[in-house]
Design a protein around this motif. Structure first.
Motif, PDB file in Angstrom:
ATOM      1  N   GLY A 146      33.153  41.591  38.434  1.00  0.00           N
ATOM      2  CA  GLY A 146      33.419  42.856  39.224  1.00  0.00           C
ATOM      3  C   GLY A 146      34.681  43.556  39.799  1.00  0.00           C
ATOM      4  N   PHE A 147      35.371  43.701  39.863  1.00  0.00           N
ATOM      5  CA  PHE A 147      36.867  43.742  40.278  1.00  0.00           C
ATOM      6  C   PHE A 147      37.258  45.224  41.330  1.00  0.00           C
ATOM      7  N   GLU A 148      38.426  45.216  42.072  1.00  0.00           N
ATOM      8  CA  GLU A 148      38.147  46.304  43.241  1.00  0.00           C
ATOM      9  C   GLU A 148      39.237  47.871  42.819  1.00  0.00           C
ATOM     10  N   LEU A 185      25.484  45.232  45.019  1.00  0.00           N
ATOM     11  CA  LEU A 185      27.865  45.574  44.908  1.00  0.00           C
ATOM     12  C   LEU A 185      28.069  47.037  45.638  1.00  0.00           C
ATOM     13  N   SER A 186      29.167  46.377  46.398  1.00  0.00           N
ATOM     14  CA  SER A 186      28.896  48.202  47.497  1.00  0.00           C
ATOM     15  C   SER A 186      30.214  48.807  46.495  1.00  0.00           C
ATOM     16  N   ALA A 187      30.262  49.650  46.595  1.00  0.00           N
ATOM     17  CA  ALA A 187      30.629  51.221  46.695  1.00  0.00           C
ATOM     18  C   ALA A 187      32.288  50.951  46.407  1.00  0.00           C
ATOM     19  N   GLY A 188      32.499  49.628  46.447  1.00  0.00           N
ATOM     20  CA  GLY A 188      34.021  49.272  46.693  1.00  0.00           C
ATOM     21  C   GLY A 188      34.814  48.414  45.133  1.00  0.00           C
ATOM     22  N   VAL A 189      33.169  48.036  44.858  1.00  0.00           N
ATOM     23  CA  VAL A 189      33.773  47.156  43.847  1.00  0.00           C
ATOM     24  C   VAL A 189      33.680  48.090  42.083  1.00  0.00           C
TER      25      VAL A 189
END
Length: 415
Positions: A146-148, A185-189
Motif C-alpha cells: 500500500g501507498f498513500e 486499510l484506511s481511505a488514506g491508502v
C-alpha cells in the motif's frame, strides 16, 4: 578429530534460531549427531518477533542507492524508519562507511545476483521441512502493498523489476477497491498492489516446531551459559560455556546472529556484522486480518499472527543487548495511524525488539572459517527467516562433503 577425507560424526551448533536449527536438521539428515547450544533458548533472538515473511522476491540487499535520500533524515529524525543513534561509536561509523560504499546501482545488482540462487530455492526448502516432520505451516499471500500516493509506488515497483531481471518471478497486480478486500486499510491508502508467489508464517511457533523435530530425531538442545571460546583437542573441538560443562564435537557451526562477531572474528571472519534491530507488536482488528500488508514508504510490515495483526518496523543500529527503546514503538505507531482503520492501536501486545545481523555488502557469511572444522552461518540481515532453511541445507552439504555449493560460494566468510 575427523579429516577432510571423511564425514564428521558429531556437530555442535551454537544458536537456536532459524538458521542454526535448520543447519542442525540438515546435518541430522546426513547422519550426524547434533547438539545445539543457546544462552537463552529457542527463537530467543531475531527469530521470534519478526514479520514472518517468506518473501524471496523481497530478499534483496539492504544498502541501495535510495540510502542517500533517507540516511540524513536517519541522523536528524528520531522517528525515521532507519535510526542511527547520535553517539561516538567507531565500530558503528566504520560499518556505516562500508555500508554506504555499497549504496550504488552496480554494487546492488552484484549482490542481488549473488542472492538470487538461494532466493529461488527458499520456499522449496520450507516444504522439505514441513513434509518431513516439522509440524508447522506456511501460507500463500497475496501480500498487500500500500501507498498513500501513487508516485510513492515507483521505487518499489522498480526494485521488484530488478529482482525479476536477476532471475525471479514476482507478480504484481494493481488492486481495485482495496478497502473491500482489506478492511484494515484506511481511505488514506490510495494505491494498492497484490504481490503473489510469496508466503508467510508465524516465526516463533515455526522455529519451536523445528526445534522439536530436531529433538525428536535425537538432537540435544542445551540452554544457559554463553559460549566463550573454542579449543581443538584429541576429542575434537571443545566448546567452552560460562558456568557449564564443555561440549565437544567433530565440527562446530556458529549461528549466533548479531552476536556472531564475538566468536567469528578471531577465526578470520573479517566481514563486519552490525546489529540492525527491528521492533514489533500485535494489535486486535475488528475483522480478522487475512493478508500480510506492507507500506514501503513507511517501511512497516504487518502479518496475521495468532488472531491479531503483528506490526513490525524500524532498522535501528544499536548494540544487540541494549534495552528496548519505547520511542521506536511510538514512531511505528505514528507512521501507521493514518493508514489503518478498524483496529485497536492503543492496546499493544507482544512488544518485542530483536537484533538482525546486517553486513555492509548485503550478503550473508556462510561457510568455513580459518579454524579447521569450524563454520559460520549468519549475516542475513532481515532475511534470516526466509533464507534459513536453504542456508542450513547448503551448509550441511559443505560440511559433510567438503564441496562448497554454488549458491553459497559468494557468501564465503573469509571474503
Amino acid at each position: 578429530m575427523y579429516s577432510r577425507a571423511q564425514s564428521p560424526r558429531t556437530a555442535v551448533v551454537v544458536g537456536a534460531g532459524m538458521v542454526g536449527l535448520a543447519t542442525a536438521w540438515h546435518l541430522q539428515e546426513r547422519g550426524i549427531e547434533v547438539t545445539i547450544l543457546d544462552r537463552s533458548g529457542v527463537a530467543a533472538g531475531a527469530s521470534w518477533g519478526n514479520a514472518g515473511w517468506l518473501t524471496p522476491g523481497m530478499a534483496m540487499p539492504l544498502s541501495d542507492p535510495t540510502l542517500w535520500s533517507y540516511a540524513p533524515k536517519a541522523l536528524l529524525d528520531s522517528t525515521a524508519p532507519l535510526h542511527i543513534p547520535a553517539r561516538l561509536d567507531p565500530k558503528l561509523w566504520a560499518f556505516l562507511a562500508r555500508f554506504g560504499l555499497h549504496a550504488n546501482t552496480k554494487a546492488w545488482a552484484k549482490a542481488m545476483a549473488a542472492l538470487t540462487p538461494i532466493d529461488r530455492m527458499a520456499l522449496d526448502s520450507f516444504d522439505e521441512l514441513t513434509s518431513n516432520g516439522v509440524d508447522a505451516w506456511t501460507r500463500k499471500g497475496p501480500f498487500i502493498i500500500g501507498f498513500e500516493q501513487e508516485k510513492e509506488s515507483g521505487p518499489f515497483i522498480h526494485e521488484i523489476q530488478q529482482v525479476e531481471k536477476a532471475g525471479q518471478r514476482v507478480p504484481l497486480k494493481r488492486l481495485d477497491n482495496p478497502q473491500v478486500k482489506v478492511p484494515q486499510l484506511s481511505a488514506g491508502v490510495s494505491t494498492v498492489y497484490e504481490m503473489e508467489d510469496q508466503r508467510f508464517m508465524e516465526p516463533g511457533p515455526f522455529v519451536q516446531a523445528l526445534a522439536e523435530a530436531v529433538e525428536a530425531r535425537g538432537g540435544k538442545i542445551l540452554t544457559g551459559g554463553e559460549v566463550r571460546s573454542l579449543r581443538h583437542g584429541p576429542q575434537g573441538i571443545s566448546v567452552d560455556r560460562a558456568g557449564q560443562e564443555p561440549v565437544s564435537a567433530d565440527v562446530v557451526v556458529l549461528a549466533t546472529g548479531a552476536w556472531l562477531p564475538e566468536l567469528a572474528k578471531p577465526l578470520g571472519v573479517k566481514t563486519q556484522i552490525q546489529a540492525g534491530r527491528g521492533y514489533s507488536f500485535s494489535v486486535a482488528t475488528d475483522d480478522p486480518a487475512e493478508f500480510p500488508i506492507y507500506f514501503p514508504a513507511r517501511r512497516v510490515a504487518c502479518t496475521p499472527y495468532q488472531g491479531r495483526l503483528r506490526i513490525a518496523g524500524t532498522m535501528e543500529f544499536r548494540g544487540p543487548d541494549e534495552p528496548l527503546q519505547t520511542g521506536r514503538i511510538d514512531a511505528i505507531l505514528a507512521s501507521v495511524r493514518p493508514l489503518f482503520t478498524n483496529m485497536d492501536l492503543e492496546n499493544l501486545e507482544d512488544i518485542w525488539v530483536g537484533a538482525r545481523p546486517v553486513t555492509p555488502d548485503g550478503l550473508p557469511v556462510v561457510g568455513a572459517t580459518r579454524s579447521p572444522g569450524v563454520y559460520v552461518a549468519g549475516g542475513h540481515g532481515m532475511w534470516g527467516i526466509v533464507l534459513g532453511p536453504a542456508t542450513g541445507k547448503l551448509l550441511a552439504e559443505q560440511i559433510t562433503t567438503g564441496h562448497v555449493p554454488d549458491e553459497i560460494r559468494p557468501f564465503d566468510p573469509l571474503r
